[in-house]
Design a protein around this motif. Structure first.
Motif, PDB file in Angstrom:
ATOM      1  N   GLU A  37      51.580  53.382  84.213  1.00 41.01           N
ATOM      2  CA  GLU A  37      52.097  52.017  84.318  1.00 41.01           C
ATOM      3  C   GLU A  37      53.054  51.702  83.175  1.00 41.01           C
ATOM      4  OE1 GLU A  37      48.471  49.807  84.573  1.00 41.01           O
ATOM      5  OE2 GLU A  37      48.381  50.006  86.756  1.00 41.01           O
ATOM      6  N   SER A  38      52.781  52.227  81.993  1.00 38.81           N
ATOM      7  CA  SER A  38      53.677  52.038  80.856  1.00 38.81           C
ATOM      8  C   SER A  38      55.021  52.711  81.114  1.00 38.81           C
ATOM      9  CB  SER A  38      53.032  52.605  79.590  1.00 38.81           C
ATOM     10  OG  SER A  38      53.887  52.506  78.504  1.00 38.81           O
ATOM     11  N   ILE A  39      54.974  53.924  81.639  1.00 41.53           N
ATOM     12  CA  ILE A  39      56.208  54.638  81.986  1.00 41.53           C
ATOM     13  C   ILE A  39      56.972  53.867  83.058  1.00 41.53           C
ATOM     14  CG2 ILE A  39      57.104  56.735  83.091  1.00 41.53           C
ATOM     15  CD1 ILE A  39      54.701  58.201  81.694  1.00 41.53           C
ATOM     16  N   LEU A  40      56.249  53.359  84.045  1.00 39.71           N
ATOM     17  CA  LEU A  40      56.879  52.592  85.113  1.00 39.71           C
ATOM     18  C   LEU A  40      57.553  51.341  84.562  1.00 39.71           C
ATOM     19  CD1 LEU A  40      57.472  52.046  88.095  1.00 39.71           C
ATOM     20  CD2 LEU A  40      55.266  50.884  88.207  1.00 39.71           C
ATOM     21  N   ALA A  41      56.899  50.658  83.651  1.00 41.62           N
ATOM     22  CA  ALA A  41      57.491  49.446  83.069  1.00 41.62           C
ATOM     23  C   ALA A  41      58.803  49.771  82.372  1.00 41.62           C
ATOM     24  CB  ALA A  41      56.514  48.797  82.098  1.00 41.62           C
ATOM     25  N   ARG A  42      58.837  50.886  81.638  1.00 35.82           N
ATOM     26  CA  ARG A  42      60.096  51.286  80.989  1.00 35.82           C
ATOM     27  C   ARG A  42      61.165  51.629  82.024  1.00 35.82           C
ATOM     28  NH1 ARG A  42      56.450  53.856  77.449  1.00 35.82           N
ATOM     29  NH2 ARG A  42      56.805  55.868  78.441  1.00 35.82           N
ATOM     30  N   GLN A  43      60.752  52.313  83.096  1.00 36.90           N
ATOM     31  CA  GLN A  43      61.712  52.692  84.139  1.00 36.90           C
ATOM     32  C   GLN A  43      62.257  51.459  84.856  1.00 36.90           C
ATOM     33  OE1 GLN A  43      62.928  55.711  84.492  1.00 36.90           O
ATOM     34  NE2 GLN A  43      64.333  54.954  86.030  1.00 36.90           N
ATOM     35  N   VAL A  44      61.392  50.491  85.129  1.00 34.89           N
ATOM     36  CA  VAL A  44      61.832  49.256  85.778  1.00 34.89           C
ATOM     37  C   VAL A  44      62.853  48.548  84.888  1.00 34.89           C
ATOM     38  CG1 VAL A  44      61.083  46.923  86.446  1.00 34.89           C
ATOM     39  CG2 VAL A  44      59.793  48.926  87.214  1.00 34.89           C
ATOM     40  N   THR A  45      62.595  48.519  83.603  1.00 36.56           N
ATOM     41  CA  THR A  45      63.536  47.900  82.665  1.00 36.56           C
ATOM     42  C   THR A  45      64.891  48.598  82.722  1.00 36.56           C
ATOM     43  OG1 THR A  45      61.735  47.276  81.198  1.00 36.56           O
ATOM     44  CG2 THR A  45      63.928  47.337  80.235  1.00 36.56           C
ATOM     45  N   LYS A  46      64.875  49.929  82.761  1.00 45.61           N
ATOM     46  CA  LYS A  46      66.134  50.679  82.850  1.00 45.61           C
ATOM     47  C   LYS A  46      66.867  50.371  84.147  1.00 45.61           C
ATOM     48  CE  LYS A  46      64.683  54.599  80.045  1.00 45.61           C
ATOM     49  NZ  LYS A  46      64.372  56.032  80.061  1.00 45.61           N
ATOM     50  N   GLU A  47      66.127  50.300  85.258  1.00 47.83           N
ATOM     51  CA  GLU A  47      66.746  50.005  86.556  1.00 47.83           C
ATOM     52  C   GLU A  47      67.380  48.614  86.566  1.00 47.83           C
ATOM     53  OE1 GLU A  47      67.254  51.860  89.268  1.00 47.83           O
ATOM     54  OE2 GLU A  47      66.356  53.597  88.291  1.00 47.83           O
ATOM     55  N   ILE A  48      66.679  47.650  86.011  1.00 45.78           N
ATOM     56  CA  ILE A  48      67.218  46.286  85.957  1.00 45.78           C
ATOM     57  C   ILE A  48      68.451  46.248  85.068  1.00 45.78           C
ATOM     58  CG2 ILE A  48      66.766  43.928  85.163  1.00 45.78           C
ATOM     59  CD1 ILE A  48      63.856  44.380  86.131  1.00 45.78           C
ATOM     60  N   ASP A  49      68.399  46.908  83.908  1.00 46.53           N
ATOM     61  CA  ASP A  49      69.560  46.946  83.019  1.00 46.53           C
ATOM     62  C   ASP A  49      70.745  47.634  83.684  1.00 46.53           C
ATOM     63  OD1 ASP A  49      68.174  45.632  81.067  1.00 46.53           O
ATOM     64  OD2 ASP A  49      67.827  47.399  79.811  1.00 46.53           O
ATOM     65  N   ARG A  50      70.465  48.658  84.485  1.00 43.44           N
ATOM     66  CA  ARG A  50      71.540  49.354  85.197  1.00 43.44           C
ATOM     67  C   ARG A  50      72.149  48.463  86.283  1.00 43.44           C
ATOM     68  NH1 ARG A  50      69.468  54.797  87.196  1.00 43.44           N
ATOM     69  NH2 ARG A  50      68.633  54.479  85.138  1.00 43.44           N
ATOM     70  N   ALA A  51      71.290  47.723  86.979  1.00 41.42           N
ATOM     71  CA  ALA A  51      71.765  46.866  88.068  1.00 41.42           C
ATOM     72  C   ALA A  51      72.461  45.614  87.544  1.00 41.42           C
ATOM     73  CB  ALA A  51      70.606  46.470  88.968  1.00 41.42           C
ATOM     74  N   LEU A  52      71.996  45.125  86.417  1.00 47.76           N
ATOM     75  CA  LEU A  52      72.538  43.887  85.843  1.00 47.76           C
ATOM     76  C   LEU A  52      72.919  44.139  84.386  1.00 47.76           C
ATOM     77  CD1 LEU A  52      69.717  41.540  87.169  1.00 47.76           C
ATOM     78  CD2 LEU A  52      71.937  41.933  88.218  1.00 47.76           C
ATOM     79  N   PRO A  53      73.994  44.885  84.140  1.00 43.44           N
ATOM     80  CA  PRO A  53      74.332  45.282  82.767  1.00 43.44           C
ATOM     81  C   PRO A  53      74.567  44.104  81.820  1.00 43.44           C
ATOM     82  CG  PRO A  53      76.091  45.899  84.293  1.00 43.44           C
ATOM     83  CD  PRO A  53      74.962  45.373  85.116  1.00 43.44           C
ATOM     84  N   TRP A  54      75.008  42.985  82.327  1.00 45.22           N
ATOM     85  CA  TRP A  54      75.248  41.824  81.472  1.00 45.22           C
ATOM     86  C   TRP A  54      73.932  41.192  81.017  1.00 45.22           C
ATOM     87  CZ3 TRP A  54      76.254  42.240  86.599  1.00 45.22           C
ATOM     88  CH2 TRP A  54      75.516  41.457  87.443  1.00 45.22           C
ATOM     89  N   GLN A  55      72.805  41.599  81.611  1.00 44.97           N
ATOM     90  CA  GLN A  55      71.485  41.098  81.235  1.00 44.97           C
ATOM     91  C   GLN A  55      70.729  42.104  80.363  1.00 44.97           C
ATOM     92  OE1 GLN A  55      69.902  38.196  82.206  1.00 44.97           O
ATOM     93  NE2 GLN A  55      71.633  37.435  83.347  1.00 44.97           N
ATOM     94  N   ALA A  56      71.314  43.242  80.086  1.00 41.58           N
ATOM     95  CA  ALA A  56      70.620  44.329  79.400  1.00 41.58           C
ATOM     96  C   ALA A  56      69.982  43.849  78.098  1.00 41.58           C
ATOM     97  CB  ALA A  56      71.600  45.463  79.107  1.00 41.58           C
ATOM     98  N   GLY A  57      68.745  44.295  77.897  1.00 32.71           N
ATOM     99  CA  GLY A  57      68.029  43.986  76.668  1.00 32.71           C
ATOM    100  C   GLY A  57      67.252  42.696  76.674  1.00 32.71           C
ATOM    101  N   HIS A  58      67.294  41.953  77.754  1.00 33.80           N
ATOM    102  CA  HIS A  58      66.577  40.671  77.781  1.00 33.80           C
ATOM    103  C   HIS A  58      65.176  40.851  78.258  1.00 33.80           C
ATOM    104  CE1 HIS A  58      69.866  37.979  76.802  1.00 33.80           C
ATOM    105  NE2 HIS A  58      70.625  38.857  77.427  1.00 33.80           N
TER     106      HIS A  58
END
Length: 58
Positions: A37-58
């Motif tokens: 689940e920890s790995i998944l949470a990091r992967q989800v964050t990467k996917e969201i940052d990739r899809a919405l680059p202007w939101q990266a890091g939030h």
């Protein structure tokens, strides 16, 4: 949410759902499940940052 942000989110959501389904099918001990689940949470964050680059890091 504006129209321009909906399309990237719609492409990410099916991938996230697929990842969650895979985890649910696994019969893991609690500690291993937490690790996955920890790995998944990091992967989800990467996917969201990739899809919405202007939101990266939030």
């Amino acid at each position: 949410m504006t129209v321009e942000t909906e399309a990237p989110v719609r492409t990410v959501l099916p991938r996230i759902v697929a990842m969650l389904s895979k985890i649910d099918r696994l019969r893991l001990p609690p500690r291993s499940r937490r690790d996955v689940e920890s790995i998944l949470a990091r992967q989800v964050t990467k996917e969201i940052d990739r899809a919405l680059p202007w939101q990266a890091g939030h």
